[in-house]
Design a protein around this motif. Structure first.
Motif, short mmCIF file in Angstrom:
data_model
loop_
_atom_site.label_atom_id
_atom_site.label_comp_id
_atom_site.label_asym_id
_atom_site.label_seq_id
_atom_site.Cartn_x
_atom_site.Cartn_y
_atom_site.Cartn_z
N GLN A 60 -4.01 -11.25 -6.31
CA GLN A 60 -4.46 -10.84 -5.12
C GLN A 60 -2.96 -9.93 -4.42
O GLN A 60 -1.39 -10.62 -4.85
CB GLN A 60 -4.43 -11.65 -3.44
CG GLN A 60 -3.42 -13.10 -3.46
CD GLN A 60 -3.78 -13.97 -2.79
OE1 GLN A 60 -5.21 -14.56 -2.33
NE2 GLN A 60 -3.52 -14.94 -1.34
N VAL A 61 -2.93 -9.40 -3.24
CA VAL A 61 -1.73 -8.57 -3.13
C VAL A 61 -1.86 -8.70 -1.02
O VAL A 61 -2.39 -8.14 -0.67
CB VAL A 61 -1.65 -6.90 -3.15
CG1 VAL A 61 -0.24 -6.80 -3.26
CG2 VAL A 61 -1.76 -7.70 -5.03
N ILE A 62 -0.78 -9.00 -0.99
CA ILE A 62 -0.13 -9.95 0.84
C ILE A 62 0.68 -8.88 1.23
O ILE A 62 2.29 -9.01 0.30
CB ILE A 62 -0.09 -11.42 0.91
CG1 ILE A 62 -1.42 -11.93 0.96
CG2 ILE A 62 0.38 -11.19 2.86
CD1 ILE A 62 -1.39 -13.44 1.37
N LYS A 93 -4.22 -4.69 -12.63
CA LYS A 93 -4.77 -2.92 -12.79
C LYS A 93 -3.51 -2.19 -13.37
O LYS A 93 -4.06 -1.17 -14.92
CB LYS A 93 -4.81 -1.84 -12.04
CG LYS A 93 -6.52 -2.41 -11.17
CD LYS A 93 -6.92 -2.11 -9.89
CE LYS A 93 -7.76 -0.58 -10.39
NZ LYS A 93 -9.03 0.03 -9.77
N GLY A 94 -2.77 -2.95 -13.05
CA GLY A 94 -1.23 -1.53 -13.68
C GLY A 94 -1.40 -0.04 -13.02
O GLY A 94 -2.63 0.58 -13.13
N HIS A 95 -0.35 0.29 -12.68
CA HIS A 95 -0.54 1.48 -12.16
C HIS A 95 1.21 2.41 -13.20
O HIS A 95 1.78 2.10 -13.03
CB HIS A 95 -0.09 1.86 -10.72
CG HIS A 95 1.09 1.18 -9.92
ND1 HIS A 95 0.52 -0.25 -9.85
CD2 HIS A 95 1.85 1.45 -9.46
CE1 HIS A 95 1.88 -0.89 -9.22
NE2 HIS A 95 2.57 -0.18 -9.14
N ILE A 104 11.99 -2.76 -8.03
CA ILE A 104 11.93 -4.91 -8.58
C ILE A 104 11.06 -5.53 -8.30
O ILE A 104 10.34 -5.56 -7.31
CB ILE A 104 13.53 -5.16 -8.00
CG1 ILE A 104 13.62 -5.04 -6.23
CG2 ILE A 104 14.46 -4.06 -8.34
CD1 ILE A 104 14.05 -6.11 -5.79
N TYR A 105 10.73 -6.52 -9.38
CA TYR A 105 9.91 -7.62 -8.95
C TYR A 105 11.15 -8.91 -9.02
O TYR A 105 11.91 -8.54 -9.66
CB TYR A 105 8.74 -7.52 -10.30
CG TYR A 105 7.60 -6.63 -9.90
CD1 TYR A 105 7.39 -5.58 -8.71
CD2 TYR A 105 6.96 -6.62 -10.79
CE1 TYR A 105 6.66 -5.12 -9.16
CE2 TYR A 105 5.32 -6.29 -11.36
CZ TYR A 105 5.76 -4.88 -10.10
OH TYR A 105 4.60 -4.00 -10.25
N PHE A 106 10.75 -9.97 -7.93
CA PHE A 106 11.18 -11.28 -7.80
C PHE A 106 10.30 -11.83 -7.80
O PHE A 106 9.82 -12.19 -7.33
CB PHE A 106 12.05 -10.91 -6.70
CG PHE A 106 12.66 -11.51 -6.48
CD1 PHE A 106 14.30 -12.27 -7.23
CD2 PHE A 106 12.34 -12.92 -5.64
CE1 PHE A 106 15.05 -13.20 -7.18
CE2 PHE A 106 13.06 -14.59 -5.19
CZ PHE A 106 14.54 -14.84 -6.13
C1 F6R Z 1 3.67 -1.77 -5.93
C2 F6R Z 1 3.72 -2.45 -6.78
C3 F6R Z 1 2.98 -3.99 -7.21
C4 F6R Z 1 1.20 -3.88 -7.55
C5 F6R Z 1 0.44 -5.18 -7.27
C6 F6R Z 1 -0.70 -5.42 -8.11
O1 F6R Z 1 4.82 -0.37 -6.65
O2 F6R Z 1 3.98 -2.60 -8.34
O3 F6R Z 1 2.61 -4.19 -5.15
O4 F6R Z 1 0.90 -2.98 -6.45
O5 F6R Z 1 1.36 -6.64 -8.35
O6 F6R Z 1 -0.87 -4.45 -8.59
P1 F6R Z 1 -1.94 -3.30 -9.29
O7 F6R Z 1 -1.11 -2.58 -8.04
O8 F6R Z 1 -1.51 -2.56 -10.46
O9 F6R Z 1 -2.96 -3.81 -8.93
#
Ligand code: F6R
Ligand code: ZN
Length: 191
Positions: A60-62, A93-95, A104-106
């Protein structure tokens, strides 16, 4: 006062609750189930059988209330639940960012990692609580949970970056992360 987003965003405080994986004030919440990850797992037979039988939530993404518009700096917390499909660890999914911008990811809780691929080179960066993963412009990124508990991280990225999911389906991610006989391994991503 300057104004870039519509409606205008005023300076404000955002509360981060790591155990809930939430940000307040919040924006959208996105739930991705196994069936939303078509084309992501290597073993498509196991993938189809598993989502037909139980279709669990994979992540999930909040998001905070800061919008994805140019010059703003949105944030979100992703929670990837523990699990695997055909031995391949649960993943996002990856993008690729269509507007090449860094991110950045923390790490907040749990153990995970970022698979990154620029179309030629591939990298895997491990993330735990307190670690920052840096994603340079031009690198597609996918997160995986390599632990037995939920893996959570805060993402901060430019609002103009955008999300291109088709790029990954076309070009792959360079690497895949598996758990085999209790061991974590990286395998080449064969297209
Ligand atoms: C935003 C980012 C993250 C992803 C999230 C879900 O640029 O990289 O917030 O969006 O981790 O991953 P995806 O978008 O690949 O489903
Ligand atoms: Zn991103």
């Amino acid at each position: 006062m300057t104004s870039y987003a519509v409606p205008n965003i005023a300076p404000h405080q955002i509360s981060l609750d790591a155990s809930a994986g939430s940000l307040t004030p919040s924006g959208s919440t996105l739930i991705r189930r196994l069936s939303d990850l078509a084309g992501c797992f290597e073993n498509s037979k196991v993938f189809k059988a598993e989502f037909a039988s139980s279709n669990p939530i994979v992540y999930q993404v909040i998001s905070s209330a800061v919008p994805e518009v140019p010059r703003e700096l949105p944030q979100s917390i992703t929670t990837i639940f523990p699990g695997s499909c055909g031995g391949e660890l649960y993943m996002t999914k990856g993008h690729q960012h269509p507007d090449p911008q860094g991110e950045i990811y923390f790490g907040l809780e749990g153990i995970g990692g970022i698979i990154m691929f620029d179309g030629k080179e591939k990298k895997y960066v491990e993330i735990t609580s307190g670690t920052i993963g840096y994603i340079p412009p031009g690198w597609a990124h996918r997160s995986i949970n390599s632990g037995s508990t939920a893996y959570k991280f805060l993402a901060v990225y430019p609002g103009s970056a955008g999300h291109d999911y088709g790029w990954v389906l076309e070009n792959g991610m360079g690497l895949r992360r598996f758990s085999e006989s209790g061991k974590l391994i990286l395998k080449d991503f064969i297209i």
